[in-house]
Design an enzyme around this catalytic site. Structure first.
Site, PDB file in Angstrom:
ATOM      1  N   GLY A  19      42.638 133.688  -3.751  1.00 31.13           N
ATOM      2  CA  GLY A  19      44.062 134.015  -3.669  1.00 31.13           C
ATOM      3  C   GLY A  19      44.746 133.426  -2.446  1.00 31.13           C
ATOM      4  O   GLY A  19      44.553 132.246  -2.116  1.00 31.13           O
ATOM      5  N   CYS A  20      45.514 134.249  -1.769  1.00 32.32           N
ATOM      6  CA  CYS A  20      46.337 133.803  -0.640  1.00 32.32           C
ATOM      7  C   CYS A  20      45.519 133.360   0.570  1.00 32.32           C
ATOM      8  O   CYS A  20      46.030 132.658   1.436  1.00 32.32           O
ATOM      9  CB  CYS A  20      47.293 134.907  -0.205  1.00 32.32           C
TER      10      CYS A  20
END
Lengths: 347, 347
Positions: free
Chosen positions: A137-138
């Protein structure tokens, strides 16, 4: 020693403003119970616009996985190649110099992955190591940088091409009407960042001296992302707001034990954009000055949260302002809850 | 120097024989145009049985992504933890000794990934580096080993936990009736392999001295895997049969330039199981003796092709037979088309 050269950042041309988003939600979910609360949060998001690979009206017509996947494949390959070519030029390298290619992307799934596409389309060496990362993800942009650093430390001849690419708009679902769907739909944006890390000293940029991963136990629910019948579905728990106060002591310790300085004594800060509250928490918990996260705030304002792309975008924004031997930190946050940190000098 | 300790291999208890598969296809796809050709290929597959996380009848009732994903999350977490605990014991290490966790799995998708689950469930250190790999398919097990080797070369205190986990049966679709669907449904099996690589010399096992990635240009269509509305969908091009004759010269060169021996002069071979034709091609193209791939053939017979799990399963089968200082190669193939190779000694 490993140095990140000037990144190439590209955003698709379709722009969605915060006002567009409010109008859209008002039209499509006029009677949704959380609408007013969502409106208030969106107005306070500090985001002015985001970029999307398709016009919002077209995104609203998208059907399930098959259609979204086909769009991703076509657009992702083209965007990744274009950014990667510029990043190579800016690192003063040729495709033949690359020894490893890392692609981070959690908003689409391809196998063979974009790493294979880049080897074919850019004519990278046949021995190039492939590292496709889909599940971080981020935090994936910073994670890619830290894995690249380890690869570059192994040999002075190593050079890593990193491409972070997100098409968050393909996770948009017309019918999703939970409060967190509205927040998600208003927060994330599309984009691609490419950057080359060189093991030698022959480029200017962010020279990484130390790196570390930091995992927070029993916080898997903070950020979740699942495959559902209608596509990827993102869930952000409200407890994620406590993540930074828990991670901050570890970031503080990483800085003090390696730079022998307090966090607010560093010269620059390359933090993942996250969201407004995350940025405020980083500033507060590390006792940074109000303008420390200027570039992260500008990135959020201009693009929304572009997930794994964002931290490289914030890095790119440093290039016109930094001076040699200034010391700074690069850090991103993501599911797990995971923090990836890199400390280094500008050179 | 990096050494792979004895792996832990687990297969779920539900068994599907080749005969079960023929009966199933006959019942469900009685009039499919490719049935006879599929039957002939399945009878010649050299697979006796495969293991699946659910009984075949239950797999046939599975609906789309949401349901398949929920089953994956539950089963994958439990299987991964169980195998990892055994692998740690067999490497004579404690969870606190692990510095990096790699999970390979292309038949399910989780975020936070299984790397986060393992840090929580096994109580690995908070600084553990996470490397979840979803997009490298059958080559991922060998890729994980090669990334672990590079991490272990960086410090003698590094130790990597690798878990390869596949639930190929969750990609089974009741209505799929192309010839390649029948082949896929009859080839792949479920399982989990966990293995620890230690950077020091304090365990016996496969001691890796050299590694290399090898990519074959313009062969992306050989092995493809896409997200469709009904789940992951696998496509194997018939041209994949030419992959080994193209990859063999590179494997040959890797061996001769690093071991200064011909491929058939090595003492042991840890090749991905692939399929019968792939194994025959490896034997033919590298001019190996008929029994060189004994363990790969036994693995295929007992479990089918368990994708990223298989090469670690074949490694595990060596442990009762190898002698100190014997030299061998570990290699796997996957989408790209990509080959990952490691050369080393038994210690």
């Amino acid at each position: 020693m490993p140095t990140l050269a000037r990144p190439a950042i590209l955003h698709p041309e379709n722009i969605v403003t915060n006002q567009d988003m409010l109008s859209f939600l008002d039209n499509l979910h006029h009677d949704a119970p959380h609408k007013q609360q969502a409106f208030k949060m969106i107005k306070n998001s500090a985001i002015e616009k985001r970029h999307m690979i398709l016009p919002l009206e077209q995104i609203l017509t998208l059907q399930d996985f098959g259609e979204r996947g086909a769009i991703y494949e076509l657009q992702a390959r083209e965007m990744a190649c274009q950014a990667a070519k510029t990043a190579l030029e800016q690192a003063l390298l040729k495709p033949k110099d690359i020894t490893m290619v890392v692609v981070t992307s959690c908003t689409g799934f391809m196998m063979p992955s974009l790493t294979a596409c880049l080897i074919n389309d850019l004519d990278l060496p046949a021995t190039t190591i492939q590292l496709p990362i889909a599940q971080l993800g981020c935090v994936a942009g910073a994670s890619a940088i830290n894995r690249a650093t380890e690869h570059c430390k192994a040999s002075k001849r190593n050079n890593v091409l990193i491409v972070a690419l997100e098409t968050s708009s393909l996770c948009f679902h017309r019918s999703a009407d939970r409060l967190q769907d509205f927040i998600t739909d208003s927060l994330f944006g599309d984009g691609v960042a490419a950057v080359v890390m060189r093991a030698d000293n022959d480029c200017s940029g962010f020279h990484v001296t130390h790196n570390q991963s930091c995992f927070m136990r029993d916080t898997e629910a903070y950020i979740q992302y699942t495959l559902t019948d209608s596509g990827f579905k993102f869930s952000l728990d409200k407890d994620v707001m406590h993540s930074i106060s828990k991670a901050a002591p570890h970031i503080d310790e990483f800085i003090t034990s390696n730079a022998h300085k307090k966090p607010n004594e560093l010269d620059f800060y390359i933090f993942h954009t996250g969201g407004r509250r995350i940025q405020d928490e980083v500033t507060r918990c590390l006792a940074l000055s109000d303008d420390a996260l200027t570039h992260s705030r500008a990135c959020l304002r201009d693009t929304g949260n572009t997930s794994s792309v964002a931290v490289i975008d914030v890095l790119a924004r440093q290039f016109s302002q930094r001076h040699s031997m200034e010391q700074g930190i690069l850090a991103a946050f993501g599911p797990g809850f995971t923090t990836e940190m890199a400390l280094g000098y500008w050179q």
